[in-house]
Design an enzyme around this catalytic site. Structure first.
Site, PDB file in Angstrom:
ATOM      1  N   GLU A 150      -1.487  -9.416   2.713  1.00  0.00           N
ATOM      2  CA  GLU A 150      -1.368 -10.346   1.548  1.00  0.00           C
ATOM      3  C   GLU A 150      -1.914 -11.810   1.377  1.00  0.00           C
ATOM      4  O   GLU A 150      -1.341 -12.878   2.883  1.00  0.00           O
ATOM      5  CB  GLU A 150       0.175 -11.264   3.104  1.00  0.00           C
ATOM      6  CG  GLU A 150       1.200  -9.225   2.867  1.00  0.00           C
ATOM      7  CD  GLU A 150       2.428  -9.943   3.847  1.00  0.00           C
ATOM      8  OE1 GLU A 150       3.461  -9.301   3.813  1.00  0.00           O
ATOM      9  OE2 GLU A 150       1.948 -11.288   4.626  1.00  0.00           O
ATOM     10  N   GLU A 192       5.897  -4.005  -1.710  1.00  0.00           N
ATOM     11  CA  GLU A 192       6.360  -4.144  -0.118  1.00  0.00           C
ATOM     12  C   GLU A 192       7.927  -4.645  -0.499  1.00  0.00           C
ATOM     13  O   GLU A 192       8.423  -5.447  -1.515  1.00  0.00           O
ATOM     14  CB  GLU A 192       5.761  -4.822   0.913  1.00  0.00           C
ATOM     15  CG  GLU A 192       5.889  -6.578   0.555  1.00  0.00           C
ATOM     16  CD  GLU A 192       5.027  -7.636   1.898  1.00  0.00           C
ATOM     17  OE1 GLU A 192       4.922  -7.402   2.500  1.00  0.00           O
ATOM     18  OE2 GLU A 192       4.955  -8.771   0.641  1.00  0.00           O
ATOM     19  N   GLU A 223       4.828  -1.566   2.980  1.00  0.00           N
ATOM     20  CA  GLU A 223       6.043  -1.908   4.143  1.00  0.00           C
ATOM     21  C   GLU A 223       7.109  -1.914   3.900  1.00  0.00           C
ATOM     22  O   GLU A 223       7.339  -2.699   2.977  1.00  0.00           O
ATOM     23  CB  GLU A 223       5.240  -3.690   5.080  1.00  0.00           C
ATOM     24  CG  GLU A 223       3.915  -3.589   4.706  1.00  0.00           C
ATOM     25  CD  GLU A 223       3.766  -4.740   6.223  1.00  0.00           C
ATOM     26  OE1 GLU A 223       4.747  -5.737   5.948  1.00  0.00           O
ATOM     27  OE2 GLU A 223       2.688  -5.240   6.199  1.00  0.00           O
TER      28      GLU A 223
END
EC number: 3.2.1.-
Length: 778
Positions: free
Chosen positions: A181, A308, A349
């Site tokens: 990220e 995610e 995620e």
């Protein structure tokens, strides 16, 4: 096994030509006691997972400069090699994430203290200088040469180990992920927090080089409204007192630095790795993925974009109907870009922890909707709970078990149940992946709006609110209304979509602020002229991307929208009642603007606030108010969506008599969703098939329609197929104790776990089943 390859077809990964659904969970070996590893991995396999994902924490494996431990000599939980060998022995694939930054609620996000202490110049700076040293993730200047030097040294130590365990070298690693990220440690959300490091802002530094590369001085004078004799006169903005185009340029400049950083890491990893290289959510933004797509395409980088899904953080998991709009939007914009990149969609995620409690029905709603909306590869994070070694904790003190599916003590929590059966469905019905989601309706996103919403910044001269979380993305937003109105939608980027791509959709919805580039306005004009149906609200743009007057769209439509300022204080907004044909007092919030021109379709008293204009081969609906989601007995808002569809001749692909049953068409499958914890029932019509459905509570069914499974030609089944064998199908239906099965030929020979209650017609059987799963032999 040496020489085996990891390939893909843009939907699924293939291991030596065998397509697989990546279905995994996160076990961070450095947080789980060494003697628990095998037990936890075996439990993961028993839950149907085929992949384990983990970070590699730089500061854990290099606690002192130049001192590395990958075999557990200094601590058993540093035995990376032992972990990789164990995963391979147990037949699990591995996704590895070696940083340099891992986030992960881990000390410094994995960046070593010794590096920061000896080289503080690598730290990002604010306009006022350095940050406090004790922030939980000290932001780094990504392109600082000293940081890059040490990051590459780290890679040169860890990547040879990774190389030895690649699937292509006989190991089990199927992908290596870059960093984590990369969003300037999430400070990208605040435009003036970082990065004013000297190497960036000094004369002829990185900022000035970027300006030279992207704009002429004349362009910048037009954008910023100033005169310049040299680029060095242009300092980075430090507050919103600067022109909005300059602030947006600063935002996009920092995104470019992230892209440059990612490229450097990618090129280093590629020296060692021949399996897919992936990246999770660049920038932690969504519409800004446009910048990533354009960058990697220009530089020919083969990076797999992963995403995610989080819907709570250190509080009770909360995923219900009011989250559907955001989910549809995020999956939509993600599908848009991965389809352009031609790489398989994967949620690395998918939230399975970091919540006080996760109810299994809400977990099912999220976990099943992701594949329903086109994300078939799933990794659950954090799957196995653990503990933080002393000195490496960040957010959580000692604990790293916040309601994981497998707890620190090995217990298995309730949301394992939907994880198991969804995995069974995906792995036993690979053809579901090929029955792609394709909507008739799209939402058109204009990327600069995302930044204003994120910052909460509305220029004083603007009339429309920039609070898109409230009016568009949020629980009561327009997108939730579309989702709950059974209008499944794609998302397109209006700046880079071609007219041909736009015309694939019968209808495009656009939420407009005060400005929109001239080019995008022209595209929307062409879309309508060529037969598209536009819905635009709650205003029409009157400025271009440089904040200069531009009314091309308004002039084409022949419509004037009242210039009235929206109110930003939610305690001071009006609640207004809008009428339309068949609509009695539909509540809307904030100001409603008068719309002049076209055929009136909505009004407040004598004031027209919505019209339809027919131009060329298409049409446009212009609304001067914010259309939002409200659930009530009168249900006016969903009825108004029905009215707009009808006015523009847009028909749903699926007919459902009960609008509280949400239907997502997937060609040979129909995903039926009950997002509420109460019983719903109704009739469904899809692809020439009609059947009744009852769902006693919140949950999801994957209904096969006109498809052959295990040698059996099904007309439909009101239960989810999750396996079986030759002319045997195992079904699951936890939302009713009866299921209906219709077949094209043959007959039912026996039912394990149930019995034939009724034969409704030729080869149409009602099965009563005592348990949630039953198996039919044909």
């Amino acid at each position: 096994m040496v020489g085996m390859k990891v390939q893909h077809d843009g939907r699924l990964y293939s291991l030596d030509d065998e397509r697989i659904v990546v279905y995994g969970g996160t076990l961070q070996y450095f947080r789980v006691p060494r003697n628990y590893w095998e037990d936890r991995l075996r439990k993961m396999k028993s839950h149907g997972l085929n992949t384990v994902e983990t970070y590699i924490a730089w500061n854990w494996h290099e606690p002192q400069e130049g001192v590395f431990d990958f075999t557990g000599e200094t601590h058993p939980q540093r035995d990376l090699i032992g972990f990789l060998e164990l995963a391979q022995k147990l037949g699990l694939y591995v996704i590895i994430r070696p940083g340099p930054y891992i986030c992960g609620e881990w000390k410094n996000g994995g960046i070593p203290d010794w590096l920061i202490n000896s080289h503080p110049e690598i730290l990002a700076k604010s306009p006022n200088g350095s940050f406090p040293r004790d922030v939980y993730y000290p932001p780094i200047t990504y392109l600082h040469p000293t940081y890059l030097e040490y990051a590459m040294k780290w890679y040169e130590e860890v990547l040879p180990i990774i190389r030895d365990y690649l699937y292509s070298n006989g190991g089990s690693i199927i992908s290596v992920t870059i960093d984590d990220e990369p969003s300037y440690w999430e400070t990208i959300f605040q435009p003036f927090l970082t990065d004013y490091n000297e190497i960036i802002v000094r004369e002829n530094g990185i900022w000035h080089s970027w300006l030279k590369e992207n704009y002429s001085l004349g362009d910048l004078e037009e954008r910023y409204g100033e005169r310049f004799s040299d680029y060095t006169e242009i300092a980075p903005p430090k507050s919103f007192s600067e022109p909005l185009p300059k602030v947006l340029d600063w935002h996009h400049f920092k995104i470019w630095m992230i892209n440059e950083y990612v490229r450097r890491l990618y090129e280093k990893i590629r020296e060692y790795v021949d399996v897919p290289i992936s990246l999770l959510d660049p920038y932690l933004l969504l519409a800004a993925w446009k910048e990533f797509y354009l960058y990697v395409t220009r530089h020919k980088l083969d990076i797999h974009l992963w995403t995610e899904f989080w819907y709570s953080f250190y509080r009770t998991f909360d995923f219900k109907e009011d989250k559907l709009g955001h989910l549809y939007f995020k999956t939509g914009i993600y599908r848009y870009y991965v389809s352009k990149l031609k790489t398989p969609p994967l949620s690395i995620e998918t939230q399975a922890s970091l919540a006080n409690v996760i109810e299994k029905d809400e977990a099912e709603l999220l976990y099943a909707l992701l594949p329903a909306l086109g994300i078939h590869n799933l990794n659950y994070y954090l799957y196995v709970g653990g503990e933080n070694p002393r000195g490496y904790e960040s957010h959580n003190g000692v604990t790293w078990d916040v309601y994981s599916p497998i707890g620190l003590d090995g217990r298995e929590r309730q949301h394992v149940e939907p994880i198991k059966w969804i995995g069974e469905f995906l792995k036993s019905n690979i053809d579901f992946v090929d029955s792609q989601f394709k909507a008739r309706v799209a939402f058109g996103m204009y990327e600069p709006y995302e930044a204003l919403n994120l910052w909460g910044y509305k220029p004083e001269s603007f009339e429309e609110s920039v609070n898109l979380n409230e009016y568009l993305f949020g629980e009561r937003g327009l997108l939730t209304l579309l989702a709950m109105s059974n209008v499944p939608f794609d998302v397109i980027d209006l700046e880079i979509s071609t007219l041909e791509e736009m015309l694939q959709y019968e209808q495009i919805w656009v939420y407009s602020l005060d400005f929109m580039s001239r080019e995008v306005q022209e595209k929307l004009i062409k879309y309508v002229e060529e037969g598209g149906n536009l819905v635009i609200l709650p205003t029409l743009p009157y400025l271009d991307e440089n904040m200069k007057p531009c009314t091309r769209l308004r002039d084409f439509l022949g419509v004037e929208v009242e210039r009235a300022k929206a109110r930003d204080n939610m305690r001071l907004i009006p609640y207004l009642s809008v009428d339309a044909e068949g609509i009695d007092r539909m509540v809307v919030r904030n100001v409603a603007r008068e719309v002049k021109g076209g055929e009136a379709i909505a009004w407040i008293g004598d004031k027209v606030v919505g019209t339809i204009v027919r131009k060329g081969k298409g049409s446009a609906v212009i609304l001067g108010f914010r259309l939002q989601y409200y659930s009530s007995y009168h249900d006016m808002h969903r009825k108004f969506v029905d009215k707009i569809l009808q006015l523009q001749g847009v028909k749903r692909e699926v007919e459902v008599s009960n609008r509280d049953i949400i239907a997502i068409p997937r060609i040979h499958y129909l995903v039926l969703v009950n997002p509420r914890d109460e019983e719903v029932a109704g009739k469904v019509k899809y692809r020439g098939v009609e059947f009744e459905i009852k769902m006693k509570g919140r949950g999801v069914l994957f209904i096969p329609v006109d498809v052959e499974i295990n040698g059996v030609k099904l007309v439909y089944a009101t239960a989810t197929p999750i396996g079986g064998g030759n002319r045997r199908i195992k079904f699951r239906n936890h939302l009713s104790d009866t299921s209906e099965i219709a077949i094209r030929d043959g007959r039912i020979r026996g039912v394990k776990g149930g019995y034939v209650l009724q034969e409704k017609g030729e080869r149409v059987y009602v099965i009563r089943h005592e348990r949630e799963t039953f198996e039919i032999e044909f």
